[in-house]
Write a protein that holds these residues in place. Structure first.
Motif, PDB file in Angstrom:
ATOM      1  N   TYR A 188       0.813  -1.219   0.000  1.00 31.85           N
ATOM      2  CA  TYR A 188       0.000   0.000   0.000  1.00 31.85           C
ATOM      3  C   TYR A 188       0.848   1.273   0.000  1.00 31.85           C
ATOM      4  O   TYR A 188       0.432   2.315   0.492  1.00 31.85           O
ATOM      5  N   LYS A 189       2.028   1.164  -0.591  1.00 34.25           N
ATOM      6  CA  LYS A 189       2.926   2.327  -0.658  1.00 34.25           C
ATOM      7  C   LYS A 189       2.302   3.475  -1.457  1.00 34.25           C
ATOM      8  O   LYS A 189       2.467   4.653  -1.111  1.00 34.25           O
ATOM      9  N   LYS A 190       1.591   3.144  -2.523  1.00 39.82           N
ATOM     10  CA  LYS A 190       0.973   4.206  -3.330  1.00 39.82           C
ATOM     11  C   LYS A 190      -0.041   4.999  -2.512  1.00 39.82           C
ATOM     12  O   LYS A 190      -0.180   6.207  -2.686  1.00 39.82           O
ATOM     13  N   ARG A 191      -0.748   4.314  -1.634  1.00 35.06           N
ATOM     14  CA  ARG A 191      -1.721   5.003  -0.789  1.00 35.06           C
ATOM     15  C   ARG A 191      -1.004   5.937   0.193  1.00 35.06           C
ATOM     16  O   ARG A 191      -1.435   7.077   0.409  1.00 35.06           O
ATOM     17  N   VAL A 192       0.087   5.451   0.775  1.00 39.88           N
ATOM     18  CA  VAL A 192       0.856   6.278   1.702  1.00 39.88           C
ATOM     19  C   VAL A 192       1.487   7.458   0.961  1.00 39.88           C
ATOM     20  O   VAL A 192       1.486   8.590   1.454  1.00 39.88           O
ATOM     21  N   ASP A 193       2.012   7.195  -0.223  1.00 39.18           N
ATOM     22  CA  ASP A 193       2.602   8.270  -1.036  1.00 39.18           C
ATOM     23  C   ASP A 193       1.551   9.328  -1.379  1.00 39.18           C
ATOM     24  O   ASP A 193       1.841  10.531  -1.353  1.00 39.18           O
ATOM     25  N   LYS A 194       0.361   8.885  -1.691  1.00 40.33           N
ATOM     26  CA  LYS A 194      -0.724   9.816  -2.022  1.00 40.33           C
ATOM     27  C   LYS A 194      -1.037  10.713  -0.828  1.00 40.33           C
ATOM     28  O   LYS A 194      -1.260  11.923  -0.983  1.00 40.33           O
ATOM     29  N   ASP A 195      -1.037  10.127   0.362  1.00 43.63           N
ATOM     30  CA  ASP A 195      -1.248  10.924   1.577  1.00 43.63           C
ATOM     31  C   ASP A 195      -0.163  11.989   1.712  1.00 43.63           C
ATOM     32  O   ASP A 195      -0.454  13.166   1.952  1.00 43.63           O
ATOM     33  N   ASN A 196       1.079  11.576   1.558  1.00 43.01           N
ATOM     34  CA  ASN A 196       2.196  12.512   1.707  1.00 43.01           C
ATOM     35  C   ASN A 196       2.178  13.615   0.641  1.00 43.01           C
ATOM     36  O   ASN A 196       2.563  14.750   0.918  1.00 43.01           O
ATOM     37  N   GLU A 197       1.720  13.270  -0.547  1.00 44.69           N
ATOM     38  CA  GLU A 197       1.668  14.256  -1.632  1.00 44.69           C
ATOM     39  C   GLU A 197       0.605  15.325  -1.389  1.00 44.69           C
ATOM     40  O   GLU A 197       0.661  16.415  -1.978  1.00 44.69           O
ATOM     41  N   SER A 198      -0.356  15.031  -0.528  1.00 42.63           N
ATOM     42  CA  SER A 198      -1.420  16.001  -0.251  1.00 42.63           C
ATOM     43  C   SER A 198      -0.993  17.035   0.780  1.00 42.63           C
ATOM     44  O   SER A 198      -1.689  18.026   1.003  1.00 42.63           O
ATOM     45  N   VAL A 199       0.150  16.826   1.402  1.00 44.38           N
ATOM     46  CA  VAL A 199       0.599  17.697   2.480  1.00 44.38           C
ATOM     47  C   VAL A 199       0.908  19.111   2.000  1.00 44.38           C
ATOM     48  O   VAL A 199       0.413  20.102   2.555  1.00 44.38           O
ATOM     49  N   ARG A 200       1.739  19.233   0.964  1.00 42.11           N
ATOM     50  CA  ARG A 200       2.175  20.549   0.503  1.00 42.11           C
ATOM     51  C   ARG A 200       1.019  21.425   0.013  1.00 42.11           C
ATOM     52  O   ARG A 200       0.918  22.592   0.427  1.00 42.11           O
ATOM     53  N   PRO A 201       0.129  20.925  -0.848  1.00 41.71           N
ATOM     54  CA  PRO A 201      -0.982  21.787  -1.305  1.00 41.71           C
ATOM     55  C   PRO A 201      -1.871  22.276  -0.169  1.00 41.71           C
ATOM     56  O   PRO A 201      -2.494  23.341  -0.280  1.00 41.71           O
ATOM     57  N   LEU A 202      -1.938  21.508   0.916  1.00 41.52           N
ATOM     58  CA  LEU A 202      -2.800  21.879   2.044  1.00 41.52           C
ATOM     59  C   LEU A 202      -2.039  22.646   3.125  1.00 41.52           C
ATOM     60  O   LEU A 202      -2.601  22.969   4.170  1.00 41.52           O
ATOM     61  N   ASN A 203      -0.755  22.921   2.856  1.00 39.62           N
ATOM     62  CA  ASN A 203       0.072  23.685   3.798  1.00 39.62           C
ATOM     63  C   ASN A 203       0.140  23.006   5.166  1.00 39.62           C
ATOM     64  O   ASN A 203       0.074  23.663   6.204  1.00 39.62           O
ATOM     65  N   VAL A 204       0.286  21.698   5.141  1.00 39.31           N
ATOM     66  CA  VAL A 204       0.484  20.939   6.376  1.00 39.31           C
ATOM     67  C   VAL A 204       1.987  20.903   6.654  1.00 39.31           C
ATOM     68  O   VAL A 204       2.752  20.377   5.857  1.00 39.31           O
ATOM     69  N   THR A 205       2.399  21.459   7.768  1.00 39.51           N
ATOM     70  CA  THR A 205       3.825  21.584   8.061  1.00 39.51           C
ATOM     71  C   THR A 205       4.269  20.774   9.275  1.00 39.51           C
ATOM     72  O   THR A 205       5.453  20.773   9.617  1.00 39.51           O
ATOM     73  N   GLY A 206       3.351  20.099   9.929  1.00 40.43           N
ATOM     74  CA  GLY A 206       3.713  19.301  11.090  1.00 40.43           C
ATOM     75  C   GLY A 206       2.574  18.400  11.497  1.00 40.43           C
ATOM     76  O   GLY A 206       1.503  18.405  10.888  1.00 40.43           O
ATOM     77  N   THR A 207       2.816  17.602  12.536  1.00 37.71           N
ATOM     78  CA  THR A 207       1.788  16.691  13.026  1.00 37.71           C
ATOM     79  C   THR A 207       1.654  16.846  14.537  1.00 37.71           C
ATOM     80  O   THR A 207       2.639  17.136  15.219  1.00 37.71           O
ATOM     81  N   PRO A 208       0.447  16.658  15.075  1.00 37.80           N
ATOM     82  CA  PRO A 208      -0.783  16.433  14.310  1.00 37.80           C
ATOM     83  C   PRO A 208      -1.326  17.749  13.745  1.00 37.80           C
ATOM     84  O   PRO A 208      -1.205  18.793  14.376  1.00 37.80           O
ATOM     85  N   THR A 209      -1.886  17.672  12.550  1.00 42.72           N
ATOM     86  CA  THR A 209      -2.601  18.793  11.955  1.00 42.72           C
ATOM     87  C   THR A 209      -4.042  18.347  11.747  1.00 42.72           C
ATOM     88  O   THR A 209      -4.287  17.254  11.249  1.00 42.72           O
ATOM     89  N   LEU A 210      -4.963  19.200  12.121  1.00 41.74           N
ATOM     90  CA  LEU A 210      -6.379  18.847  12.093  1.00 41.74           C
ATOM     91  C   LEU A 210      -7.135  19.712  11.090  1.00 41.74           C
ATOM     92  O   LEU A 210      -6.902  20.923  11.000  1.00 41.74           O
ATOM     93  N   PHE A 211      -8.012  19.072  10.333  1.00 38.25           N
ATOM     94  CA  PHE A 211      -8.939  19.796   9.454  1.00 38.25           C
ATOM     95  C   PHE A 211     -10.359  19.533   9.952  1.00 38.25           C
ATOM     96  O   PHE A 211     -10.693  18.405  10.326  1.00 38.25           O
ATOM     97  N   ILE A 212     -11.169  20.572   9.954  1.00 37.61           N
ATOM     98  CA  ILE A 212     -12.556  20.463  10.394  1.00 37.61           C
ATOM     99  C   ILE A 212     -13.447  20.900   9.241  1.00 37.61           C
ATOM    100  O   ILE A 212     -13.430  22.067   8.846  1.00 37.61           O
TER     101      ILE A 212
END
Length: 236
Positions: A188-212
């Motif tokens: 399931y590496k592609k799924r994990v990679d897809k998650d990581n690729e969504s970080v930059r467009p959403l300006n996620v810079t650390g964890t945990p980051t929460l969206f509501i």
């Protein structure tokens, strides 16, 4: 005696006048360029503001999700299973979210991987994804187990052997041989990679980051502040 015709004056350009004209044209070009550049900057700022105000879109159906799919408030956590702050969220904030919002059908919680701490961050994410694919409900038991058994972030503790053993210790209703195979083969590496690729467009810079409900939560990472934001969202 014939009068000689007056000689026509030759036109000689005034160098000073010509220089001033060139300067004027140059100034006009510079002004036009600066105006266009200013307009372009304003357009970029407006587009950026519009993108920030526009809620992010998540494929909730494909994400590990706890709670009702019909819940009016949808929470999304970006996390790393090696992150100490994520451990605090899992152990101290999530149980209260479950009690007040998730178990009551007011909110759901989805998880997105952001594997940035170490190489075994990805290994842990691969294991969790493999569990999710076998048994979506067992995922959240494994989620809790990984954070409860989390070790020092400076060491590589999330090995395939250890991750499978944690699943066994938690009595997860899954096929453990398949879990090990999925981890080793990075199924399931592609799924994990897809998650990581969504970080930059959403300006996620650390964890945990929460969206509501698609909007990045920027308040304090304490339960009272998160609760207040959820309740405000519920009221519309």
């Amino acid at each position: 005696m014939a009068l000689s015709k007056p000689k026509k004056k030759q036109y000689r350009p005034n160098p000073n006048k010509q220089s001033k004209e060139a300067q004027r044209k140059g100034s006009n070009k510079s002004l036009i360029f600066l105006t266009l550049a200013f307009v372009a900057v304003i357009a970029v700022i407006i587009i950026g503001l519009n993108q920030q105000s526009k809620p992010a879109s998540f494929d909730y159906a494909s994400l590990p999700t706890q709670g009702s799919t019909e819940a009016p408030v949808k929470l999304v956590e970006f996390g790393d299973f090696k992150c100490p702050s994520c451990q605090f969220f899992a152990q101290n904030i999530k149980p209260q979210l479950e009690k007040d919002f998730i178990d009551t059908g007011k909110a759901s919680l989805s998880f997105v991987n952001y594997t940035f701490i170490g190489p075994d961050s990805e290994t842990a994410a691969l294991a969790a994804e493999a569990v999710h694919q076998q048994n979506p409900e067992a995922y959240w038991t494994y989620y809790k187990t990984l954070y409860d058994k989390q070790q020092d972030e400076r060491i590589e503790w999330a090995t395939p052997e250890h991750l499978v053993q944690l699943a066994k210790d938690a009595n997860l209703p899954i096929d453990f041989d398949k879990l090990r195979s999925d981890i080793d083969n990075k199924t399931y590496k592609k799924r994990v990679d897809k998650d990581n690729e969504s970080v930059r467009p959403l300006n996620v810079t650390g964890t945990p980051t929460l969206f509501i409900n698609g909007k990045k939560y920027t308040g304090s990472m304490d339960y009272a502040s998160i609760k207040a934001t959820i309740e405000k969202t519920l009221k519309g």
